[in-house]
Write an enzyme that holds these catalytic residues in place. Structure first.
Site, PDB file in Angstrom:
ATOM      1  CD1 TRP A   1      -0.995  20.398 -11.858  1.00 17.19           C
ATOM      2  CD2 TRP A   1      -1.017  18.745 -13.371  1.00 17.19           C
ATOM      3  NE1 TRP A   1      -1.951  19.482 -11.470  1.00 17.19           N
ATOM      4  CE2 TRP A   1      -1.982  18.452 -12.385  1.00 17.19           C
ATOM      5  CE3 TRP A   1      -0.853  17.841 -14.430  1.00 17.19           C
ATOM      6  CZ2 TRP A   1      -2.771  17.322 -12.420  1.00 17.19           C
ATOM      7  CZ3 TRP A   1      -1.646  16.706 -14.462  1.00 17.19           C
ATOM      8  CH2 TRP A   1      -2.590  16.457 -13.461  1.00 17.19           C
TER       9      TRP A   1
ATOM     10  CD  GLU B   1       1.953  23.940  -7.058  1.00 17.55           C
ATOM     11  OE1 GLU B   1       1.741  24.889  -7.838  1.00 17.55           O
ATOM     12  OE2 GLU B   1       1.103  23.493  -6.254  1.00 17.55           O
TER      13      GLU B   1
ATOM     14  CD  GLU C   1     -13.200  28.692 -17.787  1.00 15.20           C
ATOM     15  OE1 GLU C   1     -13.543  27.504 -17.941  1.00 15.20           O
ATOM     16  OE2 GLU C   1     -13.945  29.640 -18.027  1.00 15.20           O
TER      17      GLU C   1
ATOM     18  CB  CYS D   1     -10.804  20.730 -17.090  1.00 13.76           C
ATOM     19  SG  CYS D   1     -10.790  21.336 -18.778  1.00 13.76           S
TER      20      CYS D   1
HETATM   21  P1  NAD Z   1      -4.636  24.000  -8.548  1.00 12.42           P
HETATM   22  O1  NAD Z   1      -5.765  24.944  -8.381  1.00 12.42           O
HETATM   23  O2  NAD Z   1      -4.163  23.216  -7.404  1.00 12.42           O
HETATM   24  O3  NAD Z   1      -3.362  24.783  -9.094  1.00 12.42           O
HETATM   25  C1  NAD Z   1      -3.506  25.682 -10.182  1.00 12.42           C
HETATM   26  C2  NAD Z   1      -2.657  26.911  -9.881  1.00 12.42           C
HETATM   27  O4  NAD Z   1      -3.173  27.564  -8.709  1.00 12.42           O
HETATM   28  C3  NAD Z   1      -1.212  26.558  -9.575  1.00 12.42           C
HETATM   29  O5  NAD Z   1      -0.391  27.508 -10.205  1.00 12.42           O
HETATM   30  C4  NAD Z   1      -1.155  26.639  -8.063  1.00 12.42           C
HETATM   31  O6  NAD Z   1       0.120  26.907  -7.525  1.00 12.42           O
HETATM   32  C5  NAD Z   1      -2.086  27.787  -7.787  1.00 12.42           C
HETATM   33  N1  NAD Z   1      -2.606  27.834  -6.432  1.00 12.42           N
HETATM   34  C6  NAD Z   1      -2.745  26.809  -5.540  1.00 12.42           C
HETATM   35  N2  NAD Z   1      -3.286  27.267  -4.385  1.00 12.42           N
HETATM   36  C7  NAD Z   1      -3.489  28.600  -4.547  1.00 12.42           C
HETATM   37  C8  NAD Z   1      -4.040  29.627  -3.727  1.00 12.42           C
HETATM   38  N3  NAD Z   1      -4.503  29.379  -2.497  1.00 12.42           N
HETATM   39  N4  NAD Z   1      -4.137  30.876  -4.231  1.00 12.42           N
HETATM   40  C9  NAD Z   1      -3.716  31.146  -5.484  1.00 12.42           C
HETATM   41  N5  NAD Z   1      -3.162  30.225  -6.310  1.00 12.42           N
HETATM   42  C10 NAD Z   1      -3.053  28.963  -5.846  1.00 12.42           C
HETATM   43  O7  NAD Z   1      -5.040  23.049  -9.771  1.00 12.42           O
HETATM   44  P2  NAD Z   1      -4.125  21.948 -10.475  1.00 12.42           P
HETATM   45  O8  NAD Z   1      -4.096  20.730  -9.642  1.00 12.42           O
HETATM   46  O9  NAD Z   1      -2.846  22.552 -10.920  1.00 12.42           O
HETATM   47  O10 NAD Z   1      -4.933  21.657 -11.805  1.00 12.42           O
HETATM   48  C11 NAD Z   1      -5.901  20.674 -11.933  1.00 12.42           C
HETATM   49  C12 NAD Z   1      -7.270  21.298 -11.828  1.00 12.42           C
HETATM   50  O11 NAD Z   1      -7.441  22.270 -12.859  1.00 12.42           O
HETATM   51  C13 NAD Z   1      -8.393  20.306 -12.026  1.00 12.42           C
HETATM   52  O12 NAD Z   1      -9.386  20.567 -11.076  1.00 12.42           O
HETATM   53  C14 NAD Z   1      -8.893  20.612 -13.426  1.00 12.42           C
HETATM   54  O13 NAD Z   1     -10.231  20.270 -13.650  1.00 12.42           O
HETATM   55  C15 NAD Z   1      -8.693  22.101 -13.488  1.00 12.42           C
HETATM   56  N6  NAD Z   1      -8.653  22.573 -14.865  1.00 12.42           N
HETATM   57  C16 NAD Z   1      -9.738  23.265 -15.319  1.00 12.42           C
HETATM   58  C17 NAD Z   1      -9.766  23.697 -16.637  1.00 12.42           C
HETATM   59  C18 NAD Z   1     -10.968  24.425 -17.160  1.00 12.42           C
HETATM   60  O14 NAD Z   1     -10.904  24.994 -18.225  1.00 12.42           O
HETATM   61  N7  NAD Z   1     -12.086  24.429 -16.435  1.00 12.42           N
HETATM   62  C19 NAD Z   1      -8.663  23.461 -17.479  1.00 12.42           C
HETATM   63  C20 NAD Z   1      -7.555  22.766 -16.967  1.00 12.42           C
HETATM   64  C21 NAD Z   1      -7.570  22.337 -15.638  1.00 12.42           C
END
Ligand code: NAD
Length: 468
Positions: free
Chosen positions: A148, A175, A244, A278
């Site tokens: 998000w 979500e 990522e 990130c």
């Molecule tokens: P998240 O992993 O909680 O959610 C990301 C996506 O994964 C969502 O669509 C979520 O519904 C889905 N998801 C959650 N549990 C899952 C599962 N068990 N199996 C499959 N999909 C699942 O992350 P977030 O809170 O939405 O985003 C923030 C995180 O993203 C931070 O850790 C940030 O550092 C990272 N981020 C990394 C980069 C990068 O390029 N390295 C870029 C942006 C954000």
């Protein structure tokens, strides 16, 4: 309130799941978006639709796929104002900044539209009467699972690279920003044949069902915990995992730097997007000789940032951020400013500067993902390098120094995918790195993402025997 639908094989419908989610505006708790989660059967149907559309889309010429992407980018651009409003209402980013990230997203779509047709293989030096070559093929069906915190730009990168190389896609946006994901899909999908781009909605269990489905690639941008679960799912199905994930990026402030400038860099790194980037600065090692004036200047910067930053995405994240801060304060850190969640509606958290931090505090060891700048004072550049390197993460690191030899040592030794010297953000277009350790695997950005989205085939064509 926005009512969000899923897209399966070209048809929009309400999700068939038994759970419903409501997103509230983190500025004032007003409801913004309602979404019924996709059911497991919906996920199966989306993957089937993508699979059925795959041969047709792979057979479209690269130039025509690129033209579709160009047209899609223009449509997103034309609707940037309303898309930015949805994003701002769902995740709290100020509207102007949301527009900037949408511009970054459309630029990425256009970049992949340019790069796709020139992503070429090579010929090999075999027998003169034979033809030997290496060629790229689409991998098939790509599950794109996005976060998000930068919901349009991140999605545009993965979707653009997957689609232009001839893959079909099932996208599951976060979500926390389902309206933004739905709006983006409505703008993109009409430019592609039915089934080429599908959308499912919901939270972790829906993502988990998609990651466990018979797809060829799962491309995930998000937290490390989720990335690990996806890697395990891919190990079971044989799909390729492209991850990522999170970071806990250090910033080193070397002896001899201008403390005012260092503080402005530290504040930008820690407070931009309310710390929800990130590659935010997550922990700071300041040399003892500049520490006092750097900390004074950083506290001033934090106060100046206060009226400019938006709220955190929701109270769930605010609770995590505040918990880390309170633990640090209990363990001996002091807050020079901020350090407590305000009363009232929304998910606001003030820019916070903590001193006397130690590496065992969660605020230094884990990803905080909030507007928090925890500082530890170090006695030498060697100490800073060694403490900065001692982390389970390896996404990025920054160093502020006037010493060329310190800069050289830093970029060679820091175990991170990206190292920035004398700037916390920035870099040439097209830069793509391998995240290290718990921060992920594969190239999630840049021209190399086209390699990740394709499989290489070696072909040997011999001439038939003479006399046939
Ligand atoms: P998240 O992993 O909680 O959610 C990301 C996506 O994964 C969502 O669509 C979520 O519904 C889905 N998801 C959650 N549990 C899952 C599962 N068990 N199996 C499959 N999909 C699942 O992350 P977030 O809170 O939405 O985003 C923030 C995180 O993203 C931070 O850790 C940030 O550092 C990272 N981020 C990394 C980069 C990068 O390029 N390295 C870029 C942006 C954000």
């Amino acid at each position: 309130m926005l009512e969000v639908e899923q897209l399966l094989a070209g048809h929009w419908s309400v999700g068939g799941g038994d759970r419903e989610l409501t997103v509230v505006n983190p500025a004032d708790d007003a409801p913004v978006t309602r979404v019924v989660c996709s059911a497991p059967d919906d996920v199966t149907a989306a993957v089937r639709a993508a699979r059925a559309a795959a041969p047709g889309w792979a057979a479209v010429s690269a130039a025509d796929r690129a033209a579709a992407l160009q047209a899609a980018a223009a449509t997103v651009e034309a609707s940037a104002a309303t898309l930015a409003e949805t994003m701002a209402a769902e995740m709290g980013k100020p509207v102007g900044e949301a527009r900037d990230t949408i511009a970054a997203g459309t630029a990425t779509l256009r970049q992949y539209a340019e790069l796709g047709p020139v992503h070429r293989g090579r010929t090999l030096a075999g027998h003169l009467e034979a033809i030997d070559l290496m060629t790229y093929e689409p991998r098939g069906v790509v599950a794109v699972i996005t976060p998000w915190n930068d919901p349009v730009a991140v999605a545009c990168g993965l979707l653009g690279a997957a689609l232009v190389t001839g893959n079909t896609v099932v996208h599951k946006p976060s979500e926390r920003t389902p309206g933004t994901g739905w709006h983006l899909a409505r703008l993109l999908a009409p430019h592609f044949p039915d089934g080429v781009l599908n959308l499912v909605n919901g939270d972790g269990p829906v993502g988990a069902a998609l990651a466990a489905a018979p797809v060829d690639v799962v491309a995930h941008v998000g937290s490390t915990v989720t990335g690990r679960a996806i890697a395990a799912a891919c190990a079971r199905t044989g799909a390729k995992a492209l991850l990522e994930n999170g970071g806990c990026d250090p910033l080193i402030v070397d002896a001899g730097v201008d403390p005012q400038w260092a503080a402005s860099q530290a504040a930008l790194g820690a407070f931009a997007n309310s710390g929800q980037i990130c590659v935010s600065v997550e922990r700071i090692y300041a040399h003892r000789s500049v520490a006092a004036s750097f900390l004074d200047a950083l506290a001033e910067e934090a106060n100046a940032w206060q009226p400019r930053i938006g709220p955190l995405v929701d109270r769930r994240l605010r609770d995590t951020v505040d918990e880390q801060v309170q633990q640090a304060l209990k363990a001996g850190a002091s807050a020079l400013c901020g350090g407590a969640a305000p009363a009232g509606p929304g998910a606001w958290y003030p820019p916070t500067v903590l001193t006397d931090c130690t590496d065992d505090m969660a605020v230094m060891r884990e990803e905080t993902f909030g507007p928090v700048a925890p500082v530890a004072v170090v006695s030498s550049f060697d100490e800073a390098l060694s403490r900065a390197s001692d982390s389970p993460y390896g996404l990025a690191a920054s160093v502020l120094t006037g010493s060329m030899s310190h800069a050289q040592r830093a970029w060679r030794s820091l175990p991170a995918g990206t190292v920035k010297i004398n700037a916390v953000f920035g870099g040439a277009p097209g830069g793509a790195a391998h995240p290290r350790r718990s921060s992920g695997q594969g190239f999630g950005y840049g021209p190399e993402l086209l390699d990740e989205m394709t499989a290489t085939k070696v072909v040997h064509v011999s001439a038939p025997p003479t006399g046939w």
